[in-house]
Design a protein around this motif. Structure first.
Motif, mmCIF file in Angstrom:
data_model
loop_
_atom_site.group_PDB
_atom_site.id
_atom_site.type_symbol
_atom_site.label_atom_id
_atom_site.label_comp_id
_atom_site.label_asym_id
_atom_site.label_seq_id
_atom_site.Cartn_x
_atom_site.Cartn_y
_atom_site.Cartn_z
ATOM 1 N N GLY A 31 14.591 28.336 1.288
ATOM 2 C CA GLY A 31 14.621 27.134 0.438
ATOM 3 C C GLY A 31 14.128 27.196 -0.783
ATOM 4 O O GLY A 31 12.907 27.592 -0.992
ATOM 5 N N TYR A 32 14.719 26.282 -1.700
ATOM 6 C CA TYR A 32 14.107 26.262 -3.258
ATOM 7 C C TYR A 32 13.601 24.815 -3.150
ATOM 8 O O TYR A 32 14.370 24.072 -3.280
ATOM 9 C CB TYR A 32 15.274 26.680 -4.146
ATOM 10 N N ALA A 33 12.273 24.800 -3.515
ATOM 11 C CA ALA A 33 11.691 23.305 -3.542
ATOM 12 C C ALA A 33 11.249 23.133 -4.811
ATOM 13 O O ALA A 33 10.799 24.175 -5.910
ATOM 14 C CB ALA A 33 10.652 23.088 -2.450
ATOM 15 N N GLY A 34 11.318 21.808 -5.234
ATOM 16 C CA GLY A 34 10.770 21.588 -6.653
ATOM 17 C C GLY A 34 11.339 19.916 -6.838
ATOM 18 O O GLY A 34 11.736 19.366 -6.111
ATOM 19 N N GLN A 35 11.128 19.624 -8.322
ATOM 20 C CA GLN A 35 11.317 18.377 -8.478
ATOM 21 C C GLN A 35 12.555 18.196 -9.744
ATOM 22 O O GLN A 35 12.499 19.059 -10.757
ATOM 23 C CB GLN A 35 10.127 17.598 -9.161
ATOM 24 N N ILE A 36 13.584 17.785 -9.248
ATOM 25 C CA ILE A 36 14.566 17.653 -10.356
ATOM 26 C C ILE A 36 14.355 17.124 -11.688
ATOM 27 O O ILE A 36 13.778 16.173 -11.592
ATOM 28 C CB ILE A 36 16.097 17.049 -9.571
ATOM 29 N N LEU B 260 18.503 31.114 -13.183
ATOM 30 C CA LEU B 260 17.963 31.610 -14.440
ATOM 31 C C LEU B 260 16.568 32.173 -14.188
ATOM 32 O O LEU B 260 15.780 31.536 -13.600
ATOM 33 C CB LEU B 260 17.794 30.482 -15.763
ATOM 34 N N PRO B 261 16.075 33.356 -14.747
ATOM 35 C CA PRO B 261 16.765 34.254 -15.715
ATOM 36 C C PRO B 261 17.878 35.138 -15.342
ATOM 37 O O PRO B 261 18.518 35.893 -16.033
ATOM 38 C CB PRO B 261 15.700 35.288 -16.201
ATOM 39 N N SER B 262 18.003 35.306 -13.788
ATOM 40 C CA SER B 262 18.774 36.297 -13.398
ATOM 41 C C SER B 262 20.558 36.139 -13.887
ATOM 42 O O SER B 262 21.061 37.169 -14.057
ATOM 43 C CB SER B 262 18.910 36.430 -12.028
ATOM 44 N N GLY B 263 20.845 34.907 -13.927
ATOM 45 C CA GLY B 263 22.352 34.777 -14.107
ATOM 46 C C GLY B 263 23.307 34.854 -13.092
ATOM 47 O O GLY B 263 24.452 34.615 -13.318
ATOM 48 N N PHE B 264 22.692 34.982 -11.946
ATOM 49 C CA PHE B 264 23.763 35.105 -10.750
ATOM 50 C C PHE B 264 23.855 33.623 -10.203
ATOM 51 O O PHE B 264 23.041 32.576 -10.465
ATOM 52 C CB PHE B 264 22.671 35.527 -9.582
ATOM 53 N N ASP C 76 24.683 32.138 -1.104
ATOM 54 C CA ASP C 76 24.318 33.283 -1.267
ATOM 55 C C ASP C 76 22.585 33.791 -1.269
ATOM 56 O O ASP C 76 22.110 32.911 -1.857
ATOM 57 C CB ASP C 76 24.983 34.077 -2.360
ATOM 58 N N ASP C 77 22.240 34.954 -0.852
ATOM 59 C CA ASP C 77 20.927 35.273 -1.020
ATOM 60 C C ASP C 77 20.898 35.680 -2.406
ATOM 61 O O ASP C 77 20.846 36.831 -2.650
ATOM 62 C CB ASP C 77 20.724 35.925 0.019
ATOM 63 N N ILE C 78 20.496 34.977 -3.525
ATOM 64 C CA ILE C 78 20.388 35.625 -5.107
ATOM 65 C C ILE C 78 18.692 35.490 -5.071
ATOM 66 O O ILE C 78 17.910 34.528 -4.477
ATOM 67 C CB ILE C 78 21.108 34.776 -5.878
ATOM 68 N N GLY D 36 9.207 29.375 -10.768
ATOM 69 C CA GLY D 36 9.162 29.450 -12.274
ATOM 70 C C GLY D 36 10.618 29.822 -12.801
ATOM 71 O O GLY D 36 10.864 29.656 -13.861
ATOM 72 N N ASP D 37 11.524 30.047 -11.982
ATOM 73 C CA ASP D 37 12.865 30.238 -12.274
ATOM 74 C C ASP D 37 13.564 28.786 -12.418
ATOM 75 O O ASP D 37 12.908 27.814 -11.805
ATOM 76 C CB ASP D 37 13.558 31.052 -11.308
ATOM 77 N N MET D 38 14.766 28.703 -12.800
ATOM 78 C CA MET D 38 15.328 27.444 -13.104
ATOM 79 C C MET D 38 16.836 27.608 -12.637
ATOM 80 O O MET D 38 17.627 28.671 -12.643
ATOM 81 C CB MET D 38 15.387 27.063 -14.435
ATOM 82 N N ILE D 39 17.142 26.378 -11.775
ATOM 83 C CA ILE D 39 18.423 26.593 -11.244
ATOM 84 C C ILE D 39 19.329 25.516 -12.139
ATOM 85 O O ILE D 39 18.818 24.018 -12.290
ATOM 86 C CB ILE D 39 18.540 25.894 -9.814
#
Ligand SMILES: Nc1nc2c(ncn2[C@@H]2O[C@H](COP(=O)(O)OP(=O)(O)OP(=O)(O)O)[C@@H](O)[C@H]2O)c(=O)[nH]1
Length: 426
Positions: free
Chosen positions: A252-257, A271-275, A304-306, A311-314
């Protein structure tokens, strides 16, 4: 208004207004806030009694409203307020959070702290003194922080015989200065915080003033258009992996939009992977959500499990933030030690920690004229300047004007860990 915006408004707490107060020492901020709380009947009765007692003891002939907001007793003895204090009150129309910031010159940093999340700034001037350097400084900082609404309260009107002429003189002075700023909406209100004129109740002493009271203005200012509903940005705060036998692969990816709209089924890019992948589910603490908007705090799962970490961004593949390491920004310096023009600092940008080196100090701004200062490039305490930095890791950012969350950077001293600068990306 687009559908996105209409939808987003359901989730944004539109009943809530965050505002900050600014003014020079003794312009009457504490008295004004006390008056707002008192006249809008937002104070608990027991507090009121204690204050009346304390005022009587001090021999005040009226209830000293400043005591309602001047927090600690030690501070009160010194007679100055020394830090940002957050206060909450509500009326049937709206809820309010006030960041009450002190007026001393050296406390501009507190204004930056208090104002960074505010929708509106109430700037006070003393009717006897008019617009002074501090007024300009505060208005400039408010504009730099992209506060879209300013209310200029000309206070202590009782001390200038409620003079219409004096009010207009000050209003014109401020208009001339503020025409150079980027603040779309400015209201001007003549008040007496001490006696309550035009704070909550209309004033009988100023029949010439046909505008709204301060409280009415605060209750009715429109803030929904101030948020970025367009650029979908989700900085990942942490990754949850419960490692349960039931769901061995759960991520699960948690954070504030920080901007825009996310829905299950949306294609997203990390980001940064670009997947890329698709959003599977979005959860808040209580519910599974069909949509999520800024400033909701959520946990997202993807199909998908990317590889995504803190610190990354969706974001969305068709609307991505700028990715870069060379960053141009305005900085408001908050530390006694001036900015080292070749120094290395730690930085915090959304959920990412990195380091940077100062590449160039372009110029310092004269806060009164808003012109560049020629020759002198030293950026000291309370100065505002334009700098260029290079970061050790790529940041995923927008301009501060577009998005206050993905466009701001905090600069930190690597040794003392103190926040020394607040940066707004250009
Ligand atoms: N006559 C008059 N006096 C006022 C008015 N508003 C505030 N004052 C007085 O001005 C003084 C300063 O008011 P404060 O509310 O403590 O000022 P402040 O801006 O909060 O000051 P700091 O907390 O030190 O930043 C006090 O003596 C108040 O009673 C007003 O509308 N009219």
């Amino acid at each position: 208004m687009s559908t996105n915006e209409t939808e987003a408004n359901k989730y944004l707490d539109m009943d809530l207004l965050r505002f900050t107060t600014a003014g020079s020492v003794d312009d009457g901020k504490s008295t004004l806030i006390g008056r707002l709380l008192y006249d809008s009947k937002s104070i608990f009765d027991d507090r009121m009694e204690a204050i009346e007692e304390s005022s009587k003891k001090k021999g005040d002939e009226y209830t000293n409203l400043a005591l309602l907001t001047d927090g600690l007793s030690a501070e009160r003895e010194q007679g100055i307020t020394i830090d940002v204090a957050y206060r909450y009150f509500s009326t049937p129309e709206r809820k309010f959070i006030i960041a009450d910031t002190p007026g001393h010159v050296q406390y501009t940093r507190n204004m930056v702290t208090g104002a960074s999340t505010a929708n509106l700034a109430v700037i006070l001037v003393d009717a006897r003194n008019g617009v002074i350097e501090q007024t300009c400084r505060h208005a400039f900082i408010a504009s730099l922080l992209q506060i879209k609404h300013i209310v200029l309260c000309v206070n202590k009107m009782d001390l200038v015989d409620y003079s219409e002429e004096q009010f207009h003189k000050i209003k014109d002075e401020f208009k001339t200065f503020s025409s150079k700023l980027d603040v779309p909406e400015i209201h001007y209100i003549p008040i007496s915080a001490l006696y309550g004129d035009n704070v909550v109740e209309e004033s009988d002493n100023m029949p010439w003033y046909k505008g709204s009271t301060l409280l009415y203005t605060l209750e009715n200012v429109q803030v929904s258009g101030d948020y970025d509903h367009v650029d979908s940005r989700f900085p990942v705060q942490w990754v949850t992996r419960p490692q349960s036998t039931e769901y061995p692969d759960y991520r699960g990816y948690a954070g504030q939009i920080a901007g825009g709209v996310f829905k299950p089924g949306d294609e997203v890019v990390a980001l940064p992977s670009g997947f890329t992948s698709e959003i599977k589910e979005i959860h808040t603490f209580e519910n599974e959500e069909e949509e999520a908007f800024s400033p909701m705090s959520v946990t997202m799962t993807l199909e998908d499990d990317i590889d995504i970490s803190r610190g990354d961004m969706i974001a969305k593949p068709d609307n991505q933030p700028t990715v870069g390491q060379d960053i141009d920004m305005m900085v408001c310096w908050l530390n006694k030690e001036p900015l080292d023009p070749h120094g290395k600092y730690a930085i915090k940008h959304t959920t990412k920690d990195a380091r940077c080196v100062i590449k160039e100090v372009k110029y310092k701004v004269n806060i009164n004229t808003l012109h560049r200062v020629e020759g002198d490039k030293e950026i000291g305490l309370n100065d505002i300047g334009r700098i260029k930095i290079r970061t050790t890791k790529p940041l995923f950012y927008d301009s501060y004007k577009r998005n206050r969350k993905t466009g701001s950077i905090i600069i930190i001293d690597e040794y003392t860990h103190e926040t020394v600068g607040a940066g707004m990306i250009l």
